[in-house]
Motif scaffolding. Structure first.
Motif, short mmCIF file in Angstrom:
data_model
loop_
_atom_site.label_atom_id
_atom_site.label_comp_id
_atom_site.label_asym_id
_atom_site.label_seq_id
_atom_site.Cartn_x
_atom_site.Cartn_y
_atom_site.Cartn_z
N ASN A 11 0.85 -1.19 0.00
CA ASN A 11 0.00 0.00 0.00
C ASN A 11 0.88 1.24 0.00
OD1 ASN A 11 -2.39 -1.48 0.17
ND2 ASN A 11 -2.18 -1.66 2.39
N LYS A 12 0.60 2.15 -0.93
CA LYS A 12 1.40 3.37 -1.01
C LYS A 12 0.50 4.55 -1.32
CE LYS A 12 5.68 1.32 -2.78
NZ LYS A 12 6.61 1.28 -3.92
N MET A 13 0.87 5.72 -0.83
CA MET A 13 0.12 6.94 -1.14
C MET A 13 0.77 7.62 -2.34
SD MET A 13 -2.46 7.20 0.85
CE MET A 13 -2.99 8.86 0.46
N PHE A 14 -0.06 8.16 -3.21
CA PHE A 14 0.44 8.87 -4.39
C PHE A 14 -0.30 10.20 -4.52
CE2 PHE A 14 1.25 4.43 -5.20
CZ PHE A 14 2.49 4.41 -5.81
N ASP A 15 0.41 11.16 -5.07
CA ASP A 15 -0.21 12.44 -5.39
C ASP A 15 -0.34 12.47 -6.91
OD1 ASP A 15 -1.26 14.89 -5.16
OD2 ASP A 15 0.56 15.90 -4.46
N ILE A 16 -1.57 12.41 -7.39
CA ILE A 16 -1.76 12.27 -8.84
C ILE A 16 -2.64 13.40 -9.39
CG2 ILE A 16 -1.55 9.74 -8.81
CD1 ILE A 16 -4.72 9.78 -9.18
N GLN A 17 -2.59 13.57 -10.70
CA GLN A 17 -3.52 14.47 -11.39
C GLN A 17 -4.82 13.71 -11.62
OE1 GLN A 17 -2.86 17.73 -12.07
NE2 GLN A 17 -1.01 17.28 -10.87
N PRO A 18 -5.98 14.38 -11.63
CA PRO A 18 -7.25 13.65 -11.86
C PRO A 18 -7.30 12.89 -13.18
CG PRO A 18 -7.68 15.88 -11.09
CD PRO A 18 -6.21 15.81 -11.35
N ASP A 19 -6.59 13.42 -14.20
CA ASP A 19 -6.64 12.74 -15.50
C ASP A 19 -5.39 11.90 -15.77
OD1 ASP A 19 -4.88 14.79 -15.79
OD2 ASP A 19 -5.67 15.51 -17.70
N GLU A 20 -4.68 11.56 -14.70
CA GLU A 20 -3.42 10.80 -14.88
C GLU A 20 -3.71 9.35 -15.23
OE1 GLU A 20 -0.41 11.89 -12.05
OE2 GLU A 20 0.34 9.83 -11.99
N LYS A 21 -2.95 8.83 -16.19
CA LYS A 21 -3.11 7.43 -16.58
C LYS A 21 -2.24 6.56 -15.69
CE LYS A 21 -5.69 8.65 -20.04
NZ LYS A 21 -5.12 9.08 -21.28
N LEU A 22 -2.70 5.34 -15.50
CA LEU A 22 -2.00 4.42 -14.61
C LEU A 22 -0.57 4.15 -15.08
CD1 LEU A 22 -2.12 2.54 -12.15
CD2 LEU A 22 -3.12 0.78 -13.64
N ILE A 23 -0.38 4.07 -16.38
CA ILE A 23 0.99 3.80 -16.88
C ILE A 23 1.95 4.90 -16.42
CG2 ILE A 23 0.59 4.90 -19.15
CD1 ILE A 23 2.50 2.76 -20.30
N ASP A 24 1.48 6.14 -16.40
CA ASP A 24 2.36 7.24 -15.99
C ASP A 24 2.65 7.17 -14.50
OD1 ASP A 24 2.52 8.31 -18.60
OD2 ASP A 24 0.54 9.20 -18.35
N THR A 25 1.62 6.88 -13.72
CA THR A 25 1.84 6.76 -12.27
C THR A 25 2.86 5.66 -12.00
OG1 THR A 25 -0.48 7.33 -11.99
CG2 THR A 25 0.65 6.48 -10.05
N LEU A 26 2.70 4.53 -12.68
CA LEU A 26 3.59 3.40 -12.42
C LEU A 26 5.03 3.71 -12.88
CD1 LEU A 26 1.17 0.50 -13.43
CD2 LEU A 26 1.98 1.03 -11.12
N ARG A 27 5.17 4.18 -14.09
CA ARG A 27 6.53 4.41 -14.61
C ARG A 27 7.23 5.54 -13.85
NH1 ARG A 27 8.64 1.95 -18.72
NH2 ARG A 27 10.03 3.71 -19.16
N ASN A 28 6.46 6.57 -13.47
CA ASN A 28 7.07 7.67 -12.72
C ASN A 28 7.48 7.25 -11.31
OD1 ASN A 28 6.74 9.36 -14.86
ND2 ASN A 28 4.84 10.27 -14.12
N ASN A 29 7.01 6.09 -10.88
CA ASN A 29 7.37 5.61 -9.55
C ASN A 29 8.18 4.31 -9.62
OD1 ASN A 29 6.00 7.41 -7.37
ND2 ASN A 29 4.52 7.23 -9.04
N ASN A 30 8.90 4.20 -10.74
CA ASN A 30 9.92 3.16 -10.90
C ASN A 30 9.40 1.76 -11.19
OD1 ASN A 30 12.47 3.90 -11.24
ND2 ASN A 30 13.04 3.92 -9.07
N TYR A 31 8.17 1.64 -11.60
CA TYR A 31 7.70 0.33 -12.09
C TYR A 31 7.94 0.31 -13.60
CZ TYR A 31 5.53 0.10 -7.51
OH TYR A 31 5.31 0.11 -6.15
#
Lengths: 149, 271
Positions: A11-31
């Motif tokens: 479980n991790k907390m993320f600060d995201i944009q409302p229109d952010e795609k999952l691929i961007d969240t994952l890649r920007n966090n080293n996945y």
């Protein structure tokens, strides 16, 4: 917006944009196993498992992922401790450029979790959303067949 | 640009938000809206927590929740012809995302369910939160989005008579997940060997399905045989309008409608 995600059982907390795609969240966090391909839900290189089922992270909003279990390739094996599908892909030479491989392996894992003894036709259908443009599908299918019970 | 992503935990909260925010759009699978949402949309209302993702049988009707995915429909055993169609749509990851509601609310010429729901004489349940039921004929008269009032939400699709009804569909494509030239579907029921209900419809160069009403009328209350079906196919070919399509000629599409009207009626009879 703040959101809690469960990625590879953590479980991790993320600060995201409302229109952010999952691929961007994952890649920007080293996945980094999650690859960007067509960006429009066609090629399957961005496949991740959501509650155990393959979905396309390039057309998935991160904001919709609350309460869901996200699995990337990092969550199923490591270089020191490969998943049996990863090992089989190496043994069969089912990797050339490797770009489609994470998506292929995750789709194969979802299939084998649901159906441990799939036929070749069932494997082909399960991989119909994952495009490979260099290795060809023969060795990929064989690698999955080798892991099937 | 999306500035707000709202995930309500009740239907009332969802419709209230939609009523008060004309620039908000419901979202479920998101396969279309993640790529093509209008610039006018500034908020999404995520329907995933509203318990609309189920498929069940009740009094010989099939009730499909609006956020039920194609994969869920494919895995269900209630109505095999529909399970087969959704199980062969798009690709595995997309079948885990595309929802029944999204497929009908944003019809595209390659969408599968608008045509299928029209020939199955489905009903569409809207909530605002007051319940309103719309027939498939009215739902697909124009783009469904324009039929819904502000704050109304599609929650269920009801297919009647699933134990009696026969369904056959042809999608003419060069490859499995290709852009179709034509989709044609037939559904019918029998009473004492006579056809007592029939729907024939197609999708070609426009996103909304069109019924072939003259052909339906010709076949209604008759006992079908090879000669009658051949005549019906000719009526179907004659009754469709000119189909302007940059990819496929009008003659080709008309011929395909004649051929597949005949074949699909036979398929229904032989089920």
């Amino acid at each position: 917006m703040k959101i809690q995600l469960t990625i590879n059982s953590e479980n991790k907390m993320f600060d995201i944009q409302p229109d952010e795609k999952l691929i961007d969240t994952l890649r920007n966090n080293n996945y980094k196993s999650v690859k960007f391909g067509c960006g429009e839900g066609t090629c399957g290189t961005c496949t991740v498992l959501i509650n155990g089922k393959p979905r396309l992270s390039c057309i998935t909003f991160t904001a919709q992922m609350t309460d869901k279990e996200i699995t990337t390739l990092e969550g199923i094996g490591t270089i020191e401790n490969l998943h049996k599908l990863q090992k089989s892909f190496i043994d069969e030479g089912a990797v050339q450029c490797g770009y489609c491989t994470p998506g292929m392996i995750l789709s194969a894992k979802a299939l084998l979790d649901k159906n441990p003894s799939p036929t070749e036709e069932e494997i082909k259908k399960a991989l119909d959303g994952n495009k490979c443009r260099c290795t060809g599908y023969g060795s990929i299918i064989k690698a999955i067949m080798n892991v099937a019970e | 640009m999306i500035k707000n992503f709202y995930t309500p935990d009740s239907l009332n909260k969802a419709v209230e938000f939609l009523k008060n925010n004309s620039s908000a759009s419901p979202i479920a699978g998101g396969t279309f809206l993640s790529l093509h949402s209008s610039k006018k949309i500034t908020s999404f209302v995520d329907l995933s927590q509203l318990d609309l993702n189920s498929i069940k049988k009740k009094n010989n009707s099939l009730i499909i929740g609006a956020t039920t995915t194609f994969a869920q429909i494919a895995e269900s055993k209630f109505f095999p012809p529909l399970s087969e169609i959704t199980g062969n749509t798009a690709t595995e990851p997309l079948r885990n995302m595309i929802t029944a509601g999204g497929n009908v609310m944003i019809p595209l010429r390659w969408s599968d369910l608008p045509l299928i729901f029209l020939v199955l004489d489905a009903s569409f349940v809207l909530r605002s939160p007051r319940k309103k039921i719309i027939s498939a004929d009215n739902f697909f008269k124009k783009l469904p989005k324009s039929i819904l009032n502000n704050g109304e939400l599609l929650t269920e699709i009801i297919i009647p008579e699933i134990s009696k009804i026969k369904l056959a569909r042809k999608k003419i494509v060069r490859a499995h997940d290709d852009f179709p030239a034509l989709q044609l579907a037939v559904s019918l029921t029998f009473s004492r060997k006579k056809i007592d209900f029939i729907r024939i419809a197609f999708v070609a160069n426009k996103p909304l399905p069109t019924r072939l009403k003259k052909t339906e009328k010709f076949l209604l209350n008759k006992i079908p045989d090879d000669s009658l079906i051949e005549q019906a196919a000719a009526i179907a070919e004659a009754e469709i309008p000119h189909l302007n399509d940059i990819r496929f000629s009008n003659d080709y599409l008309k011929e395909m409608i004649r051929v597949y009207t005949r074949r699909l009626i036979h398929q229904c009879i032989n089920q």
